[in-house]
Design an enzyme around this catalytic site. Structure first.
Site, short mmCIF file in Angstrom:
data_model
loop_
_atom_site.label_atom_id
_atom_site.label_comp_id
_atom_site.label_asym_id
_atom_site.label_seq_id
_atom_site.Cartn_x
_atom_site.Cartn_y
_atom_site.Cartn_z
CB ILE A 15 -1.00 0.01 1.09
CG1 ILE A 15 -1.98 -1.25 1.03
CG2 ILE A 15 -1.72 1.26 1.16
CD1 ILE A 15 -2.79 -1.34 2.31
CG ASP A 38 9.16 -0.49 6.15
OD1 ASP A 38 9.79 -1.16 6.82
OD2 ASP A 38 8.23 -0.78 5.35
CB ALA A 82 -2.60 1.54 8.92
NE ARG A 83 -5.53 -3.78 11.33
CZ ARG A 83 -6.09 -4.18 9.87
NH1 ARG A 83 -6.25 -2.97 9.22
NH2 ARG A 83 -5.94 -5.27 9.74
CG ASP A 116 -11.05 4.00 6.02
OD1 ASP A 116 -12.11 4.48 6.24
OD2 ASP A 116 -10.10 2.95 5.45
CD GLU A 126 -12.72 -0.55 12.58
OE1 GLU A 126 -11.42 0.13 12.03
OE2 GLU A 126 -13.15 -1.52 11.97
CG HIS A 135 -11.44 -0.31 8.50
ND1 HIS A 135 -10.89 -0.63 9.62
CD2 HIS A 135 -10.54 -0.54 7.72
CE1 HIS A 135 -9.83 -1.50 9.27
NE2 HIS A 135 -9.35 -1.38 8.14
N GLY A 178 -11.17 1.59 2.97
CA GLY A 178 -10.15 1.90 2.27
C GLY A 178 -10.24 0.51 1.19
#
Length: 345
Positions: free
Chosen positions: A176, A195, A255-256, A280, A285, A304, A306
């Site tokens: 992503i 990263d 992401a989270r 998102d 949730e 959420h 995406g």
């Protein structure tokens, strides 16, 4: 010898087909087969019984414990598949994630039980990247605020911020993150990446610049999160993280939800350290509608969604189905997350 092997192979094939035909499958993603009903039809025609999630939300531990005792295969959404859930499923052979992330699956518990865990890599990368770009534009150009203002009868022209020539920071550079970088460059952005698991040589292939975390935070006009939720990354975006960001920068999280320290982010928005947030994914949730974040006009929240494009859902559904059925037939699925489990077979 050839004939003998062929006979054994045929017998095994018949046995596996019979096992598949007797299998019970649990499917919990709410969008599974919504756009391509043939996925449900194909699954239902090959197994004994399919149960679906009728609760309208991702399932928690208690929900699943009551559902899994007779289940052989599990096509799973963003459900919490804990050790207790796995212990309650004596017949379970495969957890086939409808999506990429497996952070809500207890991989160790599944592996110790000999349960195969699979996912669907690459199927939703473009869709999540597209939403990320949309959220960036919406924040910088104040699209949501201007939409509401215009519809309410006001004609309030208001200055916003151009995306051109901005420095974009991507934390996490998996599929992503890479798709997001490719979509940012035509806007004339400089894309910075952090990263530690990606070799720096990759930066040439994607025309990005690798930075350590502190440098990325201080240099970026917009930071977008593309990393998994783990014990190490829980509340990764905390007060220290936010204080190192450029004042007035924007934050995107597709992401989270577990990556954010909620109170620290709220304080940064209220103080102006953070100019805006687009989110998102939430740690709960659906989220609590009384959350004070929702009262801030510089916050954009989406459900959420995406990966929720027709193309991504179809690809995820197909791959999740194939992974599940292959595992139940005794085959090695194409996208196994815990290959060490094969040693237990």
């Amino acid at each position: 010898m050839i004939g003998g092997n062929a006979t054994i192979s045929l017998e095994n094939s018949k046995e596996m087909a019979n096992i598949l035909k007797q299998s019970v499958i649990l499917v919990t993603p709410k969008s599974y087969g919504a756009n391509d009903y043939s996925l449900k039809t194909e699954l239902e025609n090959q197994v004994s019984k399919v149960s679906y999630n009728n609760l309208g939300r991702s399932l928690n531990e208690d929900d699943l414990i009551s559902m899994v005792p007779e289940v052989d295969g599990f096509i799973a959404g963003l459900d919490y598949i804990t050790k207790k859930v796995i212990q309650a499923a004596p017949r379970l052979k495969v957890i086939s994630r409808y999506g990429v992330g497996v952070d809500r699956v207890d991989i160790d518990a599944a592996t110790s039980r000999g349960i195969i865990v699979t996912n669907t890599p690459g199927t939703n990368s473009a869709s999540v990247a597209e939403l990320t770009i949309g959220l960036i534009l919406a924040l910088l150009r104040k699209i949501c605020q201007l939409n509401q203002s215009t519809k309410s009868g006001r004609w309030a022209l208001e200055n916003s911020i151009s995306l051109k020539n901005k420095r974009m920071g991507l934390i996490g550079f998996g599929a992503i993150g890479k798709e997001t970088a490719l979509r940012l460059q035509p806007f004339g952005c400089t894309v910075l990446v952090c990263d530690p698991f990606i070799p720096p040589s990759v930066q040439k292939d994607y025309s990005v610049i690798f930075r350590d975390l502190e440098s990325l935070l201080s240099e970026s006009d917009v930071i977008s999160l593309h990393m998994p939720a783990t014990r190490e990354t829980e509340k990764f975006v905390n007060a220290t993280f936010l204080s190192k960001m450029k004042k007035g920068a924007f934050l995107i999280n597709t992401a989270r939800g577990e990556l954010l320290d909620h109170d620290a982010v709220l304080n940064a928005l209220e103080s102006g350290q953070l100019a805006g947030l687009a989110i998102d994914a939430f740690d709960q949730e659906p989220p609590n509608l009384q959350d004070p974040l929702f009262a801030l006009e510089q916050v954009i929240a989406t459900p959420h969604c995406g990966s929720h494009t027709d193309e991504a859902m179809n690809s995820m559904g197909r791959m999740a189905l194939e992974n599940c059925l292959a595992s139940l037939r005794g085959e090695i699925p194409a996208h196994i997350v815990n290959p060490e489990v094969l040693q237990k077979k």
